[in-house]
Design a protein around this motif. Structure first.
Motif, short mmCIF file in Angstrom:
data_model
loop_
_atom_site.label_atom_id
_atom_site.label_comp_id
_atom_site.label_asym_id
_atom_site.label_seq_id
_atom_site.Cartn_x
_atom_site.Cartn_y
_atom_site.Cartn_z
N ALA A 155 85.70 69.40 22.08
CA ALA A 155 86.62 69.70 20.98
C ALA A 155 86.54 68.65 19.89
CB ALA A 155 88.04 69.81 21.50
N THR A 156 86.57 69.10 18.64
CA THR A 156 86.65 68.20 17.50
C THR A 156 87.71 68.74 16.56
OG1 THR A 156 84.93 69.44 16.33
CG2 THR A 156 84.21 67.56 17.64
N GLY A 157 88.38 67.84 15.87
CA GLY A 157 89.41 68.26 14.93
C GLY A 157 90.74 68.52 15.61
N PRO A 158 91.77 68.74 14.82
CA PRO A 158 93.12 68.91 15.35
C PRO A 158 93.35 70.23 16.07
CG PRO A 158 93.12 69.20 12.99
CD PRO A 158 91.76 68.71 13.34
N VAL A 159 92.58 71.26 15.73
CA VAL A 159 92.72 72.57 16.37
C VAL A 159 91.35 73.03 16.83
CG1 VAL A 159 93.47 74.96 16.13
CG2 VAL A 159 94.69 73.16 14.89
N SER A 160 91.18 73.21 18.12
CA SER A 160 89.93 73.71 18.68
C SER A 160 90.13 75.16 19.10
CB SER A 160 89.50 72.86 19.87
OG SER A 160 90.53 72.80 20.86
N SER A 161 89.03 75.84 19.40
CA SER A 161 89.15 77.23 19.84
C SER A 161 87.99 77.58 20.75
CB SER A 161 89.18 78.19 18.64
OG SER A 161 87.96 78.18 17.94
N SER A 162 88.19 78.60 21.57
CA SER A 162 87.15 79.09 22.46
C SER A 162 87.49 80.50 22.87
CB SER A 162 87.01 78.18 23.70
OG SER A 162 88.19 78.23 24.49
N GLU A 163 86.49 81.19 23.39
CA GLU A 163 86.65 82.55 23.90
C GLU A 163 86.23 82.53 25.37
OE1 GLU A 163 87.51 86.75 23.48
OE2 GLU A 163 87.59 85.21 21.90
N VAL A 164 87.12 82.99 26.25
CA VAL A 164 86.81 82.99 27.67
C VAL A 164 86.39 84.39 28.10
CG1 VAL A 164 89.19 83.47 28.43
CG2 VAL A 164 87.61 82.27 29.97
N ILE A 165 85.35 84.47 28.92
CA ILE A 165 84.91 85.75 29.47
C ILE A 165 85.79 86.06 30.66
CG2 ILE A 165 82.98 87.06 30.41
CD1 ILE A 165 82.65 86.14 27.50
N SER A 166 86.60 87.12 30.54
CA SER A 166 87.61 87.38 31.56
C SER A 166 87.41 88.73 32.24
CB SER A 166 89.00 87.33 30.92
OG SER A 166 89.08 88.20 29.80
N ALA A 167 86.18 89.19 32.33
CA ALA A 167 85.90 90.48 32.98
C ALA A 167 86.39 90.47 34.42
CB ALA A 167 84.41 90.78 32.93
N GLY A 168 87.16 91.48 34.79
CA GLY A 168 87.67 91.57 36.15
C GLY A 168 88.96 90.83 36.39
N TRP A 169 89.43 90.05 35.40
CA TRP A 169 90.68 89.32 35.57
C TRP A 169 91.86 90.23 35.26
CZ3 TRP A 169 90.08 83.91 32.79
CH2 TRP A 169 88.96 83.25 33.31
N ASN A 170 92.96 89.99 35.94
CA ASN A 170 94.22 90.63 35.57
C ASN A 170 94.88 89.72 34.54
OD1 ASN A 170 96.88 91.57 35.35
ND2 ASN A 170 96.83 92.41 37.41
N LEU A 171 94.72 90.06 33.25
CA LEU A 171 95.23 89.18 32.20
C LEU A 171 96.74 89.05 32.23
CD1 LEU A 171 92.99 89.86 29.08
CD2 LEU A 171 92.99 87.89 30.61
N CYS A 172 97.43 90.06 32.74
CA CYS A 172 98.88 89.96 32.88
C CYS A 172 99.25 88.74 33.73
CB CYS A 172 99.44 91.24 33.49
SG CYS A 172 101.20 91.17 33.87
N THR A 173 98.54 88.57 34.82
CA THR A 173 98.80 87.43 35.72
C THR A 173 98.38 86.12 35.08
OG1 THR A 173 98.32 88.93 37.56
CG2 THR A 173 98.49 86.60 38.07
N ILE A 174 97.17 86.10 34.52
CA ILE A 174 96.63 84.87 33.94
C ILE A 174 97.51 84.40 32.78
CG2 ILE A 174 94.64 83.83 32.81
CD1 ILE A 174 94.17 84.65 35.74
N VAL A 175 97.90 85.32 31.93
CA VAL A 175 98.75 84.96 30.79
C VAL A 175 100.11 84.48 31.27
CG1 VAL A 175 99.98 85.88 28.79
CG2 VAL A 175 97.57 86.43 29.13
N GLY A 176 100.66 85.12 32.30
CA GLY A 176 101.94 84.69 32.85
C GLY A 176 101.90 83.25 33.33
#
Length: 273
Positions: A155-176
């Motif tokens: 990471a560089t700078g005050p705000v970093s970003s990324s995209e995670v490959i979440s195929a097969g994940w239950n995003l409801c659980t992960i986000v919770g």
């Protein structure tokens, strides 16, 4: 880009509203209400202050790039001086306090019993996930933790970003989990997104605090989540620990005052996750 305001100073409410409308708007027909813009700024501040590990952006169709520009505007106003991370996952966008999010994931990976509640549609009532289901969720959380560690290392700078490959994940659980809920809902992906929570007594927890830095009288909702009432005794230690950690975090920040933690039992004809 103008100079940043001193951290902890009063903020311009009209400026915060303008930042949200100008950077997150998706067209002339869409105009974020001022009250929602101030609430969003307060939620960002709650993440930056360490009161919650993340927030889920749900104010429109803006993506990671637009959110980063919005955060740059907030930094100019002095609202979020800490390093923050924007995480994309299958169309969802979250704003993370990197250190707190990683610690949250690591804590859940070690938690016993696993704080995951199976609400699959085929169940008669909610119950804690069994060992196999819990282990599968832990595998996904471990992968996410590795992703965040790698992203932070570059990471560089005050705000970093990324995209995670979440195929097969239950995003409801992960986000919770990422949002800092003491227990997260899970369900069988094969059964779709339906659940067994209809007409089930749920204890809804709401956390609010005042944020005079943004506007006198502004109450910011920091948390809102539910736990099936039938599992509250079984999860009492988890809930008590979450409450104690929140109070401790609140005691060492100076952006919010008048913390209020409320709970009530409700039963709804349908519950969307």
């Amino acid at each position: 880009m103008g100079p940043e305001a001193p951290a902890g100073s009063a903020l311009s409410a009209p400026g915060l509203v303008a930042a949200a409308r100008e950077e997150l708007g998706t067209g002339r027909r869409w105009r974020l209400p001022a009250a929602r813009a101030l609430q969003l700024a307060g939620e960002v501040l709650a993440v930056a202050a360490g009161l919650k590990p993340a927030l889920l952006y749900d104010c429109g169709a803006a993506g990671p790039a637009e959110l980063r520009r919005y955060l740059a505007r907030l930094r100019e106003a002095g609202l979020a001086p800490r390093h923050l991370h924007v995480l994309g996952a299958e169309g969802s966008v979250l704003l993370l306090h990197p250190g707190l999010a990683r610690r949250r994931l690591a804590a859940v990976l070690c938690a016993h019993p696993a704080p995951f509640i199976d609400v699959s549609a085929g169940r008669r009532s909610p119950a804690l996930c069994g060992p196999a289901e819990a282990e599968a969720i832990r595998d996904h959380l471990a992968a996410l933790l590795a992703h965040l560690r790698a992203a932070e290392a570059t990471a560089t700078g005050p705000v970093s970003s990324s995209e995670v490959i979440s195929a097969g994940w239950n995003l409801c659980t992960i986000v919770g989990v990422l949002l800092g809920y003491p227990a997260a809902y899970a369900f069988s992906m094969e059964e779709g997104t339906e659940n067994c929570l209809a007409l089930t007594p749920l204890r809804v927890f709401t956390v609010q605090a005042s944020c005079p830095r943004i506007k006198n009288g502004l109450r910011v909702q920091i948390y809102s989540f539910s736990i099936p009432e039938s599992l509250c005794v079984e999860l009492k230690e988890v809930l008590d620990a979450w409450c104690d950690e929140l109070k401790e975090a609140f005691s060492v920040q100076n952006d919010f005052v008048d913390l209020c933690i409320l709970s009530e039992v409700v039963s709804l004809p349908a519950v969307a996750l």
